[in-house]
Write an enzyme that holds these catalytic residues in place. Structure first.
Site, PDB file in Angstrom:
ATOM      1  N   GLN A  46       0.830  -1.199   0.000  1.00 17.92           N
ATOM      2  CA  GLN A  46       0.000   0.000   0.000  1.00 17.92           C
ATOM      3  C   GLN A  46       0.864   1.250   0.000  1.00 17.92           C
ATOM      4  O   GLN A  46       1.726   1.429   0.854  1.00 17.92           O
ATOM      5  CB  GLN A  46      -0.893  -0.019   1.243  1.00 17.92           C
ATOM      6  CG  GLN A  46      -1.366   1.330   1.766  1.00 17.92           C
ATOM      7  CD  GLN A  46      -2.394   1.988   0.888  1.00 17.92           C
ATOM      8  OE1 GLN A  46      -2.028   2.710  -0.036  1.00 17.92           O
ATOM      9  NE2 GLN A  46      -3.652   1.732   1.136  1.00 17.92           N
ATOM     10  N   SER A  62     -19.186   8.665  10.823  1.00 19.51           N
ATOM     11  CA  SER A  62     -20.010   8.848   9.628  1.00 19.51           C
ATOM     12  C   SER A  62     -20.537   7.509   9.127  1.00 19.51           C
ATOM     13  O   SER A  62     -21.697   7.396   8.719  1.00 19.51           O
ATOM     14  CB  SER A  62     -19.189   9.538   8.531  1.00 19.51           C
ATOM     15  OG  SER A  62     -19.919   9.585   7.315  1.00 19.51           O
ATOM     16  N   GLY A  86      -9.160   1.597  -0.727  1.00 19.01           N
ATOM     17  CA  GLY A  86     -10.170   1.770   0.311  1.00 19.01           C
ATOM     18  C   GLY A  86      -9.735   1.328   1.697  1.00 19.01           C
ATOM     19  O   GLY A  86     -10.565   1.053   2.559  1.00 19.01           O
ATOM     20  N   GLU A  87      -8.408   1.278   1.950  1.00 19.51           N
ATOM     21  CA  GLU A  87      -7.949   0.825   3.265  1.00 19.51           C
ATOM     22  C   GLU A  87      -8.443   1.752   4.373  1.00 19.51           C
ATOM     23  O   GLU A  87      -8.739   1.312   5.484  1.00 19.51           O
ATOM     24  CB  GLU A  87      -6.430   0.709   3.309  1.00 19.51           C
ATOM     25  CG  GLU A  87      -5.931   0.170   4.643  1.00 19.51           C
ATOM     26  CD  GLU A  87      -4.443  -0.143   4.660  1.00 19.51           C
ATOM     27  OE1 GLU A  87      -3.891  -0.257   5.777  1.00 19.51           O
ATOM     28  OE2 GLU A  87      -3.841  -0.279   3.581  1.00 19.51           O
ATOM     29  N   ARG A  88      -8.552   3.038   4.072  1.00 16.70           N
ATOM     30  CA  ARG A  88      -9.027   3.985   5.089  1.00 16.70           C
ATOM     31  C   ARG A  88     -10.475   3.662   5.484  1.00 16.70           C
ATOM     32  O   ARG A  88     -10.821   3.667   6.668  1.00 16.70           O
ATOM     33  CB  ARG A  88      -8.912   5.410   4.551  1.00 16.70           C
ATOM     34  CG  ARG A  88      -9.268   6.500   5.551  1.00 16.70           C
ATOM     35  CD  ARG A  88      -8.836   7.862   5.016  1.00 16.70           C
ATOM     36  NE  ARG A  88      -9.324   8.929   5.885  1.00 16.70           N
ATOM     37  CZ  ARG A  88     -10.501   9.526   5.730  1.00 16.70           C
ATOM     38  NH1 ARG A  88     -11.302   9.173   4.738  1.00 16.70           N
ATOM     39  NH2 ARG A  88     -10.880  10.489   6.548  1.00 16.70           N
ATOM     40  N   ARG A  89     -11.322   3.355   4.491  1.00 22.39           N
ATOM     41  CA  ARG A  89     -12.706   2.976   4.777  1.00 22.39           C
ATOM     42  C   ARG A  89     -12.753   1.649   5.543  1.00 22.39           C
ATOM     43  O   ARG A  89     -13.574   1.461   6.442  1.00 22.39           O
ATOM     44  CB  ARG A  89     -13.490   2.852   3.467  1.00 22.39           C
ATOM     45  CG  ARG A  89     -14.018   4.182   2.920  1.00 22.39           C
ATOM     46  CD  ARG A  89     -14.434   4.060   1.470  1.00 22.39           C
ATOM     47  NE  ARG A  89     -13.262   4.114   0.586  1.00 22.39           N
ATOM     48  CZ  ARG A  89     -13.252   3.637  -0.657  1.00 22.39           C
ATOM     49  NH1 ARG A  89     -14.313   3.023  -1.140  1.00 22.39           N
ATOM     50  NH2 ARG A  89     -12.162   3.747  -1.387  1.00 22.39           N
ATOM     51  N   ARG A 124      -5.761  10.718  -5.488  1.00 21.29           N
ATOM     52  CA  ARG A 124      -6.343  11.350  -4.319  1.00 21.29           C
ATOM     53  C   ARG A 124      -5.896  12.795  -4.204  1.00 21.29           C
ATOM     54  O   ARG A 124      -4.810  13.166  -4.642  1.00 21.29           O
ATOM     55  CB  ARG A 124      -5.937  10.602  -3.036  1.00 21.29           C
ATOM     56  CG  ARG A 124      -6.394   9.168  -2.987  1.00 21.29           C
ATOM     57  CD  ARG A 124      -6.488   8.680  -1.548  1.00 21.29           C
ATOM     58  NE  ARG A 124      -5.545   9.291  -0.647  1.00 21.29           N
ATOM     59  CZ  ARG A 124      -4.368   8.776  -0.327  1.00 21.29           C
ATOM     60  NH1 ARG A 124      -3.972   7.650  -0.882  1.00 21.29           N
ATOM     61  NH2 ARG A 124      -3.572   9.392   0.516  1.00 21.29           N
TER      62      ARG A 124
END
Length: 289
Positions: A46, A62, A86-89, A124
């Site tokens: 990553q 959220s 999408g690791e943050r999600r 991003r």
């Protein structure tokens, strides 16, 4: 049956579907699959290495309130799933206590996975200039792209990519200053126009101390380029042990400071005797006589 399409695909995700030619692969491509959090693991390559804890907690709240708006993207790997994007999600969903998360499943090899992760990362908006440069460099080094390929792939001018990568030639301290926002990438490009690392450091210190804007930094860079560089000092030849002993012996006998100076090759030289007054000079001469 009481199960929706997502539940059906989630059960079938445990099957041996690892390439586009495997039976059941068509059920993955283009569909959103509900995947257990326990079956997902991060991509070890990553590009993003820092996740702000406060921002993660805000995203987690959220997700608790609204759910996952955009599914993450995964690669099927045996019975597990590796994150492409999408690791943050994914991290925020774990904090929120979710047991599963919606995802798109891709069937790709390792190189395609890395390329997809890097390209997704570069798009991003919250990346700093150094992280962008590092991602460009990885695409060149690890994927084997050329700057021309990369330009076409990302829809960016080749000069933009070149100028970005050049920032990686700055010292770690200056790179960290760009990453922290202490100076901008524009400042960095002005600094890198100086080839001498010492001049780069001088300019960086000046930017920080005097709060120069980019235009002022470019002018200061031009002034440093045009300034006359002082001739380097010639290193003083190191005395051999024999000369050092001779120097000390003479100093002890004459009771004055003695200095032996040799030429660059060390084969010839001269002896310098210090004296404070005529009496000391006469004393030295008496020993010589």
């Amino acid at each position: 049956m009481g199960r929706g399409l997502g539940a059906i695909l989630s059960a079938e995700s445990k099957a041996a579907v690892n390439s586009a030619t495997d039976e059941g692969a068509d059920k993955f491509v283009g569909n959103i699959v509900e995947v257990s959090i326990e079956d997902i693991y991060p991509n070890p390559t990553q590009p993003r290495t820092y996740f702000d804890e406060k921002a993660l907690n805000e995203l987690s709240q959220s997700i608790k309130n609204l759910g996952i708006i955009q599914p993450i993207t995964l690669r099927k790997e045996g019975e597990k799933f590796e994150i492409i994007s999408g690791e943050r999600r994914f991290r925020a969903s774990k904090i929120a206590g979710l047991k599963s998360i919606p995802a798109y499943i891709r069937l790709v090899n390792d190189q395609e996975l890395l390329e997809m992760a890097l390209v997704e990362n570069i798009q991003r908006e919250d990346l700093d200039a150094i992280e962008i440069a590092l991602t460009y460099q990885r695409l060149l080094d690890e994927i084997g792209m050329t700057q021309e390929n990369l330009s076409q792939r990302l829809g960016k001018d080749r000069s933009t990519i070149t100028n970005s990568i050049r920032l990686l030639r700055l010292s770690p301290d200056i790179q960290n200053a760009i990453r922290s926002g202490e100076i901008s990438a524009g400042h960095g490009r002005a600094i890198i126009s100086l080839e001498n690392p010492e001049l780069q450091q001088i300019l960086f210190d000046k930017i920080v101390k005097e709060h120069l804007n980019v235009r002022q930094t470019e002018q200061a860079s031009a002034e440093l380029k045009n300034a006359k560089t002082p001739a380097p000092k010639t290193a003083k030849p190191e005395l051999s042990n024999n000369f050092k002993r001779a120097q000390k012996t003479l100093s002890d006998i004459l009771d004055v400071k003695v200095e032996i100076k040799t030429a660059g090759n060390g084969k010839k030289g001269k002896i310098v005797l210090d004296f404070k007054n005529e009496e000391e000079l006469e004393f030295i001469l008496s020993h010589i006589k």
